[in-house]
Design a protein around this motif. Structure first.
Motif: not given
Length: 321
Positions: A188-189, A197-201, A224-225, A227-241
């Motif tokens: 996790c970054g 585990e469960g890392l998302r970009s 991770c899941a 920290c991803s929730f904390k990152l998108n707490y206010r605004h939904k960010k773009k996920e890189v897949t």
């Protein structure tokens, strides 16, 4: 007539001659040596009636011993100082100075309030993104900060989510030590998280203030899941897949299945060609039986775990989107 006898040992000199005789020169030399020799002189002392009395011409034995000890002490201190290194020599001199003249060690300390280290200079002149500027136009402090920035890895970032509820998120580039350990890429970054585990970009439009100027930068971070929730707490960010790449083992299995199915189809076509006059019911029976045989002849599909090479393939595929 009276006869005069002359002493031949006496040096003859005329009364009108300015050149001193050899005997006078030697006598003056003896007197000068006798006056300059410290061992033959003793300082004057004050008596009971405060009168200065003349010292005897010959020094005492005690005075000679004191002078010898003094010279021997000088010689020993000199050799002792020569054996010390620069720091210990300086320390000894400072202690001797304080012992003889008094004072405190704090009085000799320099004012270090205005001292700056290299990291202080980098913090004062740091930039998140440096433009292509001429190095000759930069100051020494700016060149040092630019050189440190060039050594950072700007593929993924390390973020600080301590103030995520206030919509304040910090990003910085990764150092060489973090890249080697896999921080921010295989773990996790977030600065305080090490989940692997469960890392998302995520791709974030990072807005920040620098030198009183508002700037934006597009950065990527793997979280991770939680920290991803904390990152998108206010605004939904773009996920890189990226497109999932098939592993080498699964690719080989699929190619083997295709070859077997093609062989079976060709055999069935050869058998059905001479028996073209058979009824539709027989064809249905043959097709149903062949389908059942194919089901039992197919290998069992087992899900294989992804190897490290597959993870690297997926990672590189996401880089060039």
């Amino acid at each position: 007539m009276e006869r005069k006898h002359f002493n031949l040992n006496e040096n003859y000199a005329s009364d009108f001659s300015d050149v001193p005789s050899e005997a006078e020169v030697q006598q003056k030399r003896r007197n000068r040596l006798r006056q300059d020799d410290e061992l033959l002189r003793k300082p004057n002392f004050i008596g009971l009636l405060h009168r200065q009395k003349e010292a005897p011409k010959m020094a005492t034995k005690r005075f000679a011993v004191d002078m010898l000890d003094k010279e021997e002490g000088k010689r020993m201190r000199y050799h002792q100082l020569q054996t010390l290194d620069a720091y210990n020599r300086h320390k000894k001199m400072v202690n001797d100075y304080l012992t003889l003249y008094g004072g405190k060690l704090e009085d000799l300390k320099r004012d270090s309030s205005k001292d700056r280290t290299d990291m202080d200079v980098i913090y004062e002149n740091q930039k998140f993104l440096w433009d292509d500027e001429d190095i000759s136009e930069l100051t020494w402090d700016q060149r040092l900060a630019k050189r440190y920035w060039d050594k950072l890895y700007k593929e993924y970032t390390v973020c600080d989510l301590s103030l995520f509820k206030e919509n304040k998120i910090g990003f910085r580039w990764r150092t060489e030590k973090e890249v080697i350990s896999g921080k921010g890429q295989f773990s996790c970054g977030t600065k305080t998280c090490s989940e692997a585990e469960g890392l998302r970009s995520w791709e974030v439009n990072f807005a920040y203030m620098e030198s009183g100027e508002k700037k934006n930068a597009l950065v990527k971070s793997r979280l991770c899941a939680e920290c991803s929730f904390k990152l998108n707490y206010r605004h939904k960010k773009k996920e890189v897949t990226g497109k999932p790449l098939k592993s080498k083992k699964s690719h080989k299995k699929s190619s083997d299945k295709k070859k077997k199915s093609k062989k079976k189809k060709s055999k069935h076509h050869d058998e059905e060609a001479p028996s073209s006059s058979s009824s539709n019911k027989a064809r249905r029976d043959v097709s149903s039986s062949s389908g059942e045989e194919e089901i039992w002849k197919k290998p069992l599909q087992v899900e294989t775990e992804k190897t490290r090479e597959d993870e690297f393939d997926e990672y590189f595929s996401g880089m060039f989107l």
